[in-house]
Design an enzyme around this catalytic site. Structure first.
Site, short mmCIF file in Angstrom:
data_model
loop_
_atom_site.label_atom_id
_atom_site.label_comp_id
_atom_site.label_asym_id
_atom_site.label_seq_id
_atom_site.Cartn_x
_atom_site.Cartn_y
_atom_site.Cartn_z
N GLY A 112 0.67 -0.72 -0.08
CA GLY A 112 -0.19 -0.04 0.02
C GLY A 112 1.47 1.11 0.13
O GLY A 112 0.72 2.24 -0.56
N GLU A 115 1.81 1.67 -3.52
CA GLU A 115 0.51 1.85 -4.25
C GLU A 115 0.11 3.54 -3.99
O GLU A 115 -0.58 4.45 -5.28
CB GLU A 115 -0.65 1.05 -4.05
N GLU A 135 2.86 -7.90 -2.24
CA GLU A 135 1.13 -8.70 -1.52
C GLU A 135 1.53 -10.49 -1.45
O GLU A 135 -0.08 -11.07 -1.04
CB GLU A 135 0.48 -8.25 -2.33
N1 DAK Z 1 2.12 -3.92 9.16
C1 DAK Z 1 2.41 -4.20 10.10
N2 DAK Z 1 3.30 -3.64 11.37
C2 DAK Z 1 4.16 -3.45 9.98
C3 DAK Z 1 4.32 -3.69 8.90
C4 DAK Z 1 3.16 -3.14 8.23
N3 DAK Z 1 3.03 -3.81 6.91
N4 DAK Z 1 5.95 -3.24 8.64
C5 DAK Z 1 7.03 -3.22 9.66
N5 DAK Z 1 5.77 -2.99 10.62
C6 DAK Z 1 5.85 -3.08 12.16
C7 DAK Z 1 6.43 -4.15 12.51
O1 DAK Z 1 5.99 -5.65 12.60
C8 DAK Z 1 7.84 -3.99 13.26
O2 DAK Z 1 6.37 -4.26 14.59
P1 DAK Z 1 6.88 -4.80 16.10
O3 DAK Z 1 7.44 -5.98 16.11
O4 DAK Z 1 8.42 -3.90 16.87
O5 DAK Z 1 5.90 -4.37 17.59
C9 DAK Z 1 7.74 -2.73 13.26
O6 DAK Z 1 7.39 -2.68 11.95
C10 DAK Z 1 9.21 -2.43 12.59
O7 DAK Z 1 9.20 -3.90 11.23
P2 DAK Z 1 10.75 -5.12 11.77
O8 DAK Z 1 11.41 -5.47 13.17
O9 DAK Z 1 10.00 -5.99 10.76
O10 DAK Z 1 11.42 -4.14 10.36
P3 DAK Z 1 12.68 -4.30 9.94
O11 DAK Z 1 13.83 -3.14 9.41
O12 DAK Z 1 14.18 -6.59 10.81
O13 DAK Z 1 12.05 -4.85 8.42
C11 DAK Z 1 10.83 -4.61 6.31
C12 DAK Z 1 11.52 -4.74 6.96
C13 DAK Z 1 9.76 -3.73 5.56
C14 DAK Z 1 11.10 -5.32 5.59
C15 DAK Z 1 9.75 -6.26 7.36
O14 DAK Z 1 8.92 -4.62 8.26
C16 DAK Z 1 8.50 -6.10 6.82
O15 DAK Z 1 9.21 -6.73 5.16
N6 DAK Z 1 7.02 -5.63 6.28
C17 DAK Z 1 6.09 -6.49 5.78
C18 DAK Z 1 5.74 -5.83 4.67
C19 DAK Z 1 4.75 -5.71 4.20
O16 DAK Z 1 5.26 -7.35 3.49
N7 DAK Z 1 4.12 -5.10 3.69
C20 DAK Z 1 2.47 -5.55 3.17
C21 DAK Z 1 2.24 -5.62 2.06
S1 DAK Z 1 1.15 -6.24 1.72
C22 DAK Z 1 -6.28 -4.56 1.41
C23 DAK Z 1 -5.96 -3.06 0.29
C24 DAK Z 1 -4.59 -3.32 0.61
C25 DAK Z 1 -3.79 -4.16 1.35
C26 DAK Z 1 -4.47 -4.99 1.84
C27 DAK Z 1 -5.42 -4.14 2.85
N8 DAK Z 1 -7.88 -3.74 1.92
C28 DAK Z 1 -8.55 -3.25 1.33
C29 DAK Z 1 -8.41 -4.90 2.55
C30 DAK Z 1 -2.11 -4.32 0.78
C31 DAK Z 1 -1.36 -5.33 1.71
C32 DAK Z 1 -0.69 -4.20 1.21
O17 DAK Z 1 0.67 -3.37 2.00
#
Ligand code: DAK
Length: 260
Positions: A112, A115, A135
């Site tokens: 997002g 996006e 995603e």
């Molecule tokens: N959501 C929630 N928390 C998040 C997050 C996220 N997307 N990304 C990071 N955090 C949080 C982590 O959980 C962590 O929190 P604590 O554990 O300390 O409480 C904190 O931020 C720091 O993150 P990391 O410890 O993981 O930090 P690193 O440097 O080790 O890693 C990283 C950074 C960016 C590589 C990693 O945090 C990561 O992989 N994050 C997730 C990336 C990701 O997959 N993002 C989501 C993509 S899917 C929808 C419409 C659209 C969408 C969904 C629904 N609807 C209409 C219902 C879209 C979906 C997406 O965006």
């Protein structure tokens, strides 16, 4: 509306909106989306704002995606409804804003987050930025316009690769694929965005709004962009900005546009 997750500040002709959840890497939860929607709408209606800049707080992230901890519980119906709502309230709003929006991408722009950056009109990234649509690694697809806007910006082949591999790319790669307009050092990022904003703010706001409508029209199904351009072009001739711009040229002075 009171903001708990963003900071929205006026600086001259610029509105600078900072997503401010650094501990969650500025992940977009429902509340943040609602606040962003409010701030963008206000900027759109404020005659003294000519450019909006959106960035993330902290050094690590622009936005690391939608808030996974919030959306992992959604049902099929909720997913569909919230996707449609998000499109309309934020992503389409930004894309169709009457003034240019510049994304200053200061770190991770994932899901997002990318996006949101792609809904903006211009993107500048710092060299530490990482961009991607991960995603499918979570079992969903991009739900805020990513499948459409990524293909528009980088072409279908690269979009297929980025979306299906779920891999992040560097700022330099993003520049190479035309996903971002410039790459800067982290220290220079906001200055670069402001430099672009300064150039924009010298020009006619009414003509810029017409240009945005015309460019966007070419990407809308069932709309003929050339016809919209002709219509918008004609409208310009009836504006005080047009009189000011052309008169200033003849009088060999700089125009002072009022946005009327
Ligand atoms: N959501 C929630 N928390 C998040 C997050 C996220 N997307 N990304 C990071 N955090 C949080 C982590 O959980 C962590 O929190 P604590 O554990 O300390 O409480 C904190 O931020 C720091 O993150 P990391 O410890 O993981 O930090 P690193 O440097 O080790 O890693 C990283 C950074 C960016 C590589 C990693 O945090 C990561 O992989 N994050 C997730 C990336 C990701 O997959 N993002 C989501 C993509 S899917 C929808 C419409 C659209 C969408 C969904 C629904 N609807 C209409 C219902 C879209 C979906 C997406 O965006």
């Amino acid at each position: 509306m009171e903001y708990n997750n963003i900071i929205s500040e006026k600086e001259g002709y610029f509105q600078i909106i900072t997503i401010n959840r650094p501990k969650q890497l500025n992940a977009l939860n429902k509340e943040t989306i609602a606040e962003l929607s409010d701030a963008f709408s206000k900027a759109d209606n404020d005659k003294n704002v000519r450019v909006v800049i959106v960035t993330g707080s902290g050094e690590k992230a622009f936005v690391a995606g939608a808030d996974i901890k919030e959306f992992y519980k959604f049902s099929v119906e909720e997913g569909k409804r919230l996707s449609a709502e998000g499109h309309q309230k934020l992503f389409d709003l930004v894309e169709n804003l009457s003034k240019p929006v510049i994304a200053a991408i200061n770190g991770f722009a994932l899901g997002g987050g990318l996006e949101l950056a792609m809904s903006c009109h211009i993107r500048v990234a710092s060299e530490n930025a990482k961009l991607g649509l991960p995603e499918v690694s979570l079992g969903v697809i991009p739900g805020y316009g990513g499948t459409q806007r990524l293909a528009q910006l980088v072409g279908k082949g690269k979009a297929f690769e980025m979306i299906t591999t779920a891999q992040m790319i560097s700022a330099q790669e993003a520049y190479q694929y035309h996903l971002v307009n410039y790459v800067t050092s982290p220290e220079e990022l906001l200055n670069k965005a402001k430099d672009i904003a300064t150039k924009i703010s010298r020009n006619s706001p009414t003509a810029i709004a017409s240009a945005i409508r015309s460019i966007n029209a070419g990407y809308k199904a069932g709309v003929n962009g050339f016809e919209v351009e002709i219509e918008e072009f004609g409208k310009c001739f009836g504006t005080p900005d047009f009189i000011e711009g052309t008169t200033a040229f003849v009088e060999k002075r700089k125009p002072e546009f009022k946005g009327e």
